[in-house]
Design a protein around this motif. Structure first.
Motif, PDB file in Angstrom:
ATOM      1  N   VAL A  39      -5.748 -31.004  22.099  1.00 30.90           N
ATOM      2  CA  VAL A  39      -5.149 -30.093  23.093  1.00 30.90           C
ATOM      3  C   VAL A  39      -5.853 -28.743  23.144  1.00 30.90           C
ATOM      4  CG1 VAL A  39      -2.870 -31.180  22.953  1.00 30.90           C
ATOM      5  CG2 VAL A  39      -3.421 -29.282  21.398  1.00 30.90           C
ATOM      6  N   GLU A  40      -7.024 -28.623  22.547  1.00 34.33           N
ATOM      7  CA  GLU A  40      -7.667 -27.316  22.393  1.00 34.33           C
ATOM      8  C   GLU A  40      -8.012 -26.636  23.722  1.00 34.33           C
ATOM      9  OE1 GLU A  40     -11.153 -28.005  20.067  1.00 34.33           O
ATOM     10  OE2 GLU A  40     -12.259 -28.981  21.693  1.00 34.33           O
ATOM     11  N   ASN A  41      -8.102 -27.408  24.802  1.00 37.58           N
ATOM     12  CA  ASN A  41      -8.425 -26.822  26.101  1.00 37.58           C
ATOM     13  C   ASN A  41      -7.194 -26.429  26.917  1.00 37.58           C
ATOM     14  OD1 ASN A  41     -11.282 -26.956  25.827  1.00 37.58           O
ATOM     15  ND2 ASN A  41     -11.204 -29.149  26.271  1.00 37.58           N
ATOM     16  N   SER A  42      -6.018 -26.540  26.331  1.00 36.81           N
ATOM     17  CA  SER A  42      -4.801 -26.073  26.995  1.00 36.81           C
ATOM     18  C   SER A  42      -4.846 -24.547  27.123  1.00 36.81           C
ATOM     19  CB  SER A  42      -3.566 -26.485  26.199  1.00 36.81           C
ATOM     20  OG  SER A  42      -3.512 -27.890  26.024  1.00 36.81           O
ATOM     21  N   PRO A  43      -4.194 -23.995  28.156  1.00 38.07           N
ATOM     22  CA  PRO A  43      -4.202 -22.533  28.322  1.00 38.07           C
ATOM     23  C   PRO A  43      -3.697 -21.779  27.094  1.00 38.07           C
ATOM     24  CG  PRO A  43      -3.367 -23.578  30.303  1.00 38.07           C
ATOM     25  CD  PRO A  43      -3.515 -24.673  29.291  1.00 38.07           C
ATOM     26  N   VAL A  44      -2.672 -22.336  26.446  1.00 43.10           N
ATOM     27  CA  VAL A  44      -2.133 -21.732  25.222  1.00 43.10           C
ATOM     28  C   VAL A  44      -1.924 -22.836  24.197  1.00 43.10           C
ATOM     29  CG1 VAL A  44      -0.233 -20.446  24.175  1.00 43.10           C
ATOM     30  CG2 VAL A  44      -0.955 -19.907  26.514  1.00 43.10           C
ATOM     31  N   VAL A  45      -2.382 -22.586  22.970  1.00 40.81           N
ATOM     32  CA  VAL A  45      -2.155 -23.509  21.861  1.00 40.81           C
ATOM     33  C   VAL A  45      -1.583 -22.715  20.692  1.00 40.81           C
ATOM     34  CG1 VAL A  45      -3.177 -25.128  20.213  1.00 40.81           C
ATOM     35  CG2 VAL A  45      -4.064 -25.017  22.554  1.00 40.81           C
ATOM     36  N   ILE A  46      -0.438 -23.135  20.195  1.00 40.03           N
ATOM     37  CA  ILE A  46       0.150 -22.548  18.994  1.00 40.03           C
ATOM     38  C   ILE A  46       0.406 -23.666  17.992  1.00 40.03           C
ATOM     39  CG2 ILE A  46       1.185 -20.620  20.255  1.00 40.03           C
ATOM     40  CD1 ILE A  46       3.894 -22.044  20.098  1.00 40.03           C
ATOM     41  N   THR A  47       0.628 -23.287  16.740  1.00 44.26           N
ATOM     42  CA  THR A  47       0.966 -24.295  15.745  1.00 44.26           C
ATOM     43  C   THR A  47       2.331 -23.974  15.148  1.00 44.26           C
ATOM     44  OG1 THR A  47      -0.074 -23.184  13.835  1.00 44.26           O
ATOM     45  CG2 THR A  47      -1.472 -24.633  15.190  1.00 44.26           C
ATOM     46  N   GLU A  49      -2.623 -39.221  20.071  1.00 43.80           N
ATOM     47  CA  GLU A  49      -3.082 -40.375  20.838  1.00 43.80           C
ATOM     48  C   GLU A  49      -2.122 -40.755  21.957  1.00 43.80           C
ATOM     49  OE1 GLU A  49      -5.119 -40.298  16.970  1.00 43.80           O
ATOM     50  OE2 GLU A  49      -3.006 -40.173  17.530  1.00 43.80           O
ATOM     51  N   LEU A  50      -0.870 -40.318  21.858  1.00 45.96           N
ATOM     52  CA  LEU A  50       0.137 -40.660  22.860  1.00 45.96           C
ATOM     53  C   LEU A  50       0.228 -39.637  23.991  1.00 45.96           C
ATOM     54  CD1 LEU A  50       2.997 -41.943  20.525  1.00 45.96           C
ATOM     55  CD2 LEU A  50       1.574 -43.317  22.052  1.00 45.96           C
ATOM     56  N   THR A  51      -0.524 -38.557  23.904  1.00 46.97           N
ATOM     57  CA  THR A  51      -0.483 -37.552  24.964  1.00 46.97           C
ATOM     58  C   THR A  51      -1.215 -38.065  26.202  1.00 46.97           C
ATOM     59  OG1 THR A  51      -2.488 -36.499  24.130  1.00 46.97           O
ATOM     60  CG2 THR A  51      -0.373 -35.624  23.343  1.00 46.97           C
ATOM     61  N   PRO A  52      -0.801 -37.622  27.401  1.00 56.93           N
ATOM     62  CA  PRO A  52      -1.517 -38.012  28.615  1.00 56.93           C
ATOM     63  C   PRO A  52      -2.977 -37.563  28.557  1.00 56.93           C
ATOM     64  CG  PRO A  52       0.596 -36.999  29.151  1.00 56.93           C
ATOM     65  CD  PRO A  52       0.389 -36.793  27.689  1.00 56.93           C
ATOM     66  N   THR A  53      -3.846 -38.348  29.164  1.00 60.13           N
ATOM     67  CA  THR A  53      -5.276 -38.018  29.143  1.00 60.13           C
ATOM     68  C   THR A  53      -5.750 -37.380  30.437  1.00 60.13           C
ATOM     69  OG1 THR A  53      -5.800 -40.268  29.890  1.00 60.13           O
ATOM     70  CG2 THR A  53      -5.804 -39.872  27.504  1.00 60.13           C
ATOM     71  N   ASP A  54      -4.882 -37.311  31.437  1.00 61.24           N
ATOM     72  CA  ASP A  54      -5.289 -36.793  32.742  1.00 61.24           C
ATOM     73  C   ASP A  54      -4.800 -35.379  33.020  1.00 61.24           C
ATOM     74  OD1 ASP A  54      -2.625 -37.503  32.873  1.00 61.24           O
ATOM     75  OD2 ASP A  54      -2.749 -38.345  34.905  1.00 61.24           O
ATOM     76  N   ARG A  55      -4.162 -34.737  32.031  1.00 63.01           N
ATOM     77  CA  ARG A  55      -3.660 -33.384  32.234  1.00 63.01           C
ATOM     78  C   ARG A  55      -3.399 -32.730  30.883  1.00 63.01           C
ATOM     79  NH1 ARG A  55       0.215 -37.057  33.297  1.00 63.01           N
ATOM     80  NH2 ARG A  55       2.280 -36.886  32.318  1.00 63.01           N
ATOM     81  N   LEU A  56      -3.167 -31.417  30.944  1.00 64.07           N
ATOM     82  CA  LEU A  56      -2.821 -30.654  29.761  1.00 64.07           C
ATOM     83  C   LEU A  56      -1.600 -29.786  30.079  1.00 64.07           C
ATOM     84  CD1 LEU A  56      -6.393 -29.565  28.628  1.00 64.07           C
ATOM     85  CD2 LEU A  56      -4.835 -31.024  27.313  1.00 64.07           C
ATOM     86  N   PRO A  57      -0.859 -29.366  29.071  1.00 62.05           N
ATOM     87  CA  PRO A  57       0.329 -28.536  29.321  1.00 62.05           C
ATOM     88  C   PRO A  57      -0.052 -27.067  29.467  1.00 62.05           C
ATOM     89  CG  PRO A  57       0.093 -28.883  26.981  1.00 62.05           C
ATOM     90  CD  PRO A  57      -1.034 -29.651  27.634  1.00 62.05           C
ATOM     91  N   ASP A  58       0.897 -26.283  29.937  1.00 56.17           N
ATOM     92  CA  ASP A  58       0.700 -24.837  29.941  1.00 56.17           C
ATOM     93  C   ASP A  58       0.681 -24.289  28.518  1.00 56.17           C
ATOM     94  OD1 ASP A  58       0.730 -24.277  32.857  1.00 56.17           O
ATOM     95  OD2 ASP A  58       2.715 -25.178  32.703  1.00 56.17           O
ATOM     96  N   CYS A  59       1.431 -24.932  27.632  1.00 53.78           N
ATOM     97  CA  CYS A  59       1.436 -24.536  26.219  1.00 53.78           C
ATOM     98  C   CYS A  59       1.555 -25.781  25.353  1.00 53.78           C
ATOM     99  CB  CYS A  59       2.595 -23.583  25.917  1.00 53.78           C
ATOM    100  SG  CYS A  59       2.695 -23.085  24.169  1.00 53.78           S
ATOM    101  N   ALA A  60       0.648 -25.929  24.418  1.00 58.89           N
ATOM    102  CA  ALA A  60       0.697 -27.036  23.456  1.00 58.89           C
ATOM    103  C   ALA A  60       1.128 -26.485  22.100  1.00 58.89           C
ATOM    104  CB  ALA A  60      -0.662 -27.706  23.337  1.00 58.89           C
ATOM    105  N   VAL A  61       2.078 -27.172  21.478  1.00 61.92           N
ATOM    106  CA  VAL A  61       2.547 -26.810  20.146  1.00 61.92           C
ATOM    107  C   VAL A  61       2.136 -27.932  19.198  1.00 61.92           C
ATOM    108  CG1 VAL A  61       4.522 -26.150  18.738  1.00 61.92           C
ATOM    109  CG2 VAL A  61       4.535 -25.664  21.201  1.00 61.92           C
TER     110      VAL A  61
END
Length: 244
Positions: free
Chosen positions: A112-120, A10-22
């Motif tokens: 963050v599922e629409n980020s270019p890369v998502v890892i856990t 909920e604290l992530t920005p809503t107007d952008r996504l990262p190159d990689c979300a962990v």
């Protein structure tokens, strides 16, 4: 590479996504995902909604699927498993797809599922996440804790700090360009205080207390281990994770 830590989705920005979300949910979704893939699961498919999980899993024959559902720390009726990584043994998950829905971790993945890369990542596969980030050098990295129903969780932020600390030590601690927000510094400080006694921290944390009340002490012990799995779950399509 610039690192950002967010305590909850909920604290992530809503107007952008990262190159990689962990995505981090140490207690217990991302620990369970890594454990299942390490034990030979064909893939892990994550859902925030149990009904969607059931409907999607019906597309596979029973011998090719296993359903894991958790709400409030307890197993959901109608599912084969709850959210314990200890249940994801080779004889249970090998060659099968794990369909999983949890209180917090699957919500974070969805954010963050629409980020270019998502890892856990979790403590158990922390170094695998660090190595991936060091190799790929994405320009922006969000370390996203799952928290608990919108609130802050100590264990997720500590894991984010463990990842950030390793990366910054490699770069040199005096590299302020790599620190995207103050939460990175706070996460590293939290991890540094507890890194030699993570189990004690987990036991004091509110979600740790919740799991202890459900007789999940062995889960806490397992989740508090560091770098025991050399595996990195990576998203190939929204909500669909495989072994990298």
């Amino acid at each position: 590479m610039k690192l950002f830590v967010y305590h909850t989705p909920e604290l992530t920005p809503t107007d952008r996504l990262p190159d990689c979300a962990v995505v981090i949910d140490v207690l217990r979704a991302t620990t369970t995902i890594a454990t299942a893939l390490n034990a030979g699961a064909e893939a892990v498919q994550a859902f925030s909604d149990i009904d969607k999980l059931i409907a999607e899993s019906e597309k596979l024959p029973p011998e090719k699927r296993i359903r894991a559902g958790e709400r409030g720390g307890a197993k959901v009726d109608g599912c084969d498993l709850g959210n314990s990584p200890l249940d994801c043994t080779k004889d249970v998950v090998q060659g099968r797809r794990l369909f999983i829905s949890t209180t917090n971790g699957t919500r974070a993945l969805q954010r963050v599922e629409n980020s270019p890369v998502v890892i856990t990542a979790a403590q158990v596969n922390r170094q695998a996440a660090v190595q991936y980030l060091q190799q790929k050098q994405p320009e922006t990295v969000w370390l996203v804790g799952s928290g608990w129903q919108g609130g802050y969780s100590l264990e997720d932020t500590a894991c984010a700090g463990a990842i950030a600390k390793s990366i910054l030590e490699e770069k040199g601690q005096s590299n302020p360009e790599a620190i995207g927000n103050d939460e990175v510094i706070a996460a590293i400080a939290l991890y540094s205080q507890w890194e030699n006694n993570l189990l004690e921290m987990f036991s004091q944390a509110t979600h740790g207390q919740r799991l202890l009340s459900l007789n999940c002490e062995e889960d806490l012990k397992y989740c508090a281990q560091t770098d025991t799995l050399d595996i990195l779950p990576i998203q190939t399509r929204p909500g669909f994770l495989v072994k990298n």
